[in-house]
Structures are given as C-alpha cells and as structure tokens.
Design an enzyme around this catalytic site. Sequence first.
Site, short mmCIF file in Angstrom:
data_model
loop_
_atom_site.label_atom_id
_atom_site.label_comp_id
_atom_site.label_asym_id
_atom_site.label_seq_id
_atom_site.Cartn_x
_atom_site.Cartn_y
_atom_site.Cartn_z
N PRO A 1 0.63 -1.13 -0.08
CA PRO A 1 0.27 0.03 0.04
C PRO A 1 1.21 1.46 -0.08
O PRO A 1 0.30 2.05 -0.23
CB PRO A 1 -0.81 -0.12 0.90
CG PRO A 1 0.28 -0.73 2.07
CD PRO A 1 0.53 -1.96 1.08
N GLU B 1 2.46 -8.27 8.80
CA GLU B 1 2.85 -6.42 8.81
C GLU B 1 3.88 -6.30 7.11
O GLU B 1 3.85 -4.91 6.96
CB GLU B 1 3.76 -6.28 9.73
CG GLU B 1 2.30 -6.10 11.23
CD GLU B 1 1.55 -5.40 11.32
OE1 GLU B 1 1.58 -4.58 10.73
OE2 GLU B 1 0.67 -6.01 11.47
N ARG C 1 -3.95 -9.08 -20.37
CA ARG C 1 -4.45 -8.71 -21.00
C ARG C 1 -3.76 -7.53 -22.30
O ARG C 1 -5.14 -6.94 -23.75
CB ARG C 1 -6.04 -8.02 -20.37
CG ARG C 1 -5.77 -6.76 -20.46
CD ARG C 1 -7.17 -6.16 -19.14
NE ARG C 1 -8.40 -5.96 -19.80
CZ ARG C 1 -8.15 -5.32 -20.77
NH1 ARG C 1 -7.70 -4.18 -21.06
NH2 ARG C 1 -9.74 -5.75 -21.83
N ASP D 1 -10.33 0.49 -23.54
CA ASP D 1 -10.62 0.86 -22.09
C ASP D 1 -10.71 2.10 -21.69
O ASP D 1 -10.16 2.98 -22.01
CB ASP D 1 -9.67 -0.31 -21.82
CG ASP D 1 -9.61 -1.47 -21.80
OD1 ASP D 1 -10.57 -2.10 -22.32
OD2 ASP D 1 -8.65 -2.12 -21.82
#
Length: 239
Positions: free
Chosen positions: A85, A112, A149, A164
């Site tokens: 993150p 963690e 893809r 897209d």
Amino acid sequence: MRYTILTLFPGLIRPWLSESLLKKAQERGLIQVEVVDLRAFGLGRHRTVDDTPYGGGAGMVIRPDVAVAALEAVLPADEVILLSPAGEPFTQRVAEELAQRDHLVLLSGRYEGFDARVEAFVTRSLSIGDYVLMGGEVAALAVLEATARLIPGVIGDPESHRRDSFVRGLLDHPHYTRPPGFRGLRVPEVLLLGNHLEVDRWRRREALRKTLTVRPELVREARLGPLEVAWLAEMDREG
C-alpha cells in the site's frame, strides 16, 4: 510473458489461474505463470518465515533472509515488484509499460509485510489503491490481469483494450446490449440506427461526460481532441 508470484498462500492464486482467459492464455503459451511458496524457503524444521518486529508492536514481519532467498531462486527477471500500500500507484500507464517485459516477479506479503531491507532487492513497489488488504495476493493478481490482457492474443479482439478506461485518460463509455428496452430504460437511439460515425461520436462524448461526472480530476490530464475540448466547454456551461 512469464510471471512468477511469490506468496505464503499459493492456494489463493492457483484457482484464479485455472479459469477464463488466463487459463486459455497459458494453454496457448501466451503467458507462463509460476506460483512459488515462500514457506519453502523458511528456516528450520517448522519453515519459519516471520519474526516479531524490532522496537515492539503488533503483528509479525516476514524475514529478509527468507524473502531474498526466494527472490534469488527465481531470478533473473526484468522487474521484481513488491506489492505494498506504500508503493507507487498502479495505473494503466504502468500496466502498459510492464506488459512490454519478458519476466515479472510479483512479491506478495502477509502480516505486517516484509522487513524493509527487502526493498533493496526489488526494482519497484506498486500499490493498487489507498487501502490495506490482508495480503498482497489480490494486488499481484490485479497486476497479472491488467498486464496479461495487453499481450497480443490474450483477449479476442485487440480493439477491446484500445478503448478501455484510462487508455486516453478518460473512463470508458457506457455499454448496452439486448433487449432495447428493459423496465422502462431504453438503449440510446443513436446506438440502434447503424451510423458508425455517429456511434463513435456518441461514445467519445459519453466517455468525456462520465469522466467529468465521476473522476473530474482525470480530465485535466486526458489526451483530448479538438472536438472533445469543444464538448468539454459546452458541458462546463451546462454545469
């Protein structure tokens, strides 16, 4: 393209690879995906992979010696990517860049996360959003799908990803199929008349309108043509 996913939970990854287009792409030799169990590099009889954090605190931290041993076993690679993150935002632009590589290693953490020293052994860290998951497997699969893809032959119609969301900086236009009427909701008439030029104009305009409504910050960076610039000015006047 070759992918190697390092994880403590291979069982979370493998079912995803056995369905749909990813399965077909592997069967056709367009991509190769290897899932490596980090615990195979654990220490001692119990294959220990983590330890308590220096300085105290909740949770466990994956040891650097375990992680790096796993990484070195699967190298060389074009990119070694830590899913975190705290990483760089994973965007369509990054997916397009990574899709040009031959071998990606995706390092998925748990608990963690990894000892910070592991970052010295990766080429980049990527985040799929401003939130925290239970582990990096979902993020690794997101990177896998978004890049695979884009590889020629993986999806049936190459035009699909050229239109897209985010390719030109805008969200995708709305899509409709049969029936033409459903519970009082109608397919826009322009899509039923067969005028391809008008359909294309409608799609471009609706993509701009949707982006302006849902993600207005994207419009500032989008690659807009003269017609879209004129539409944008008109939409701004309409409020």
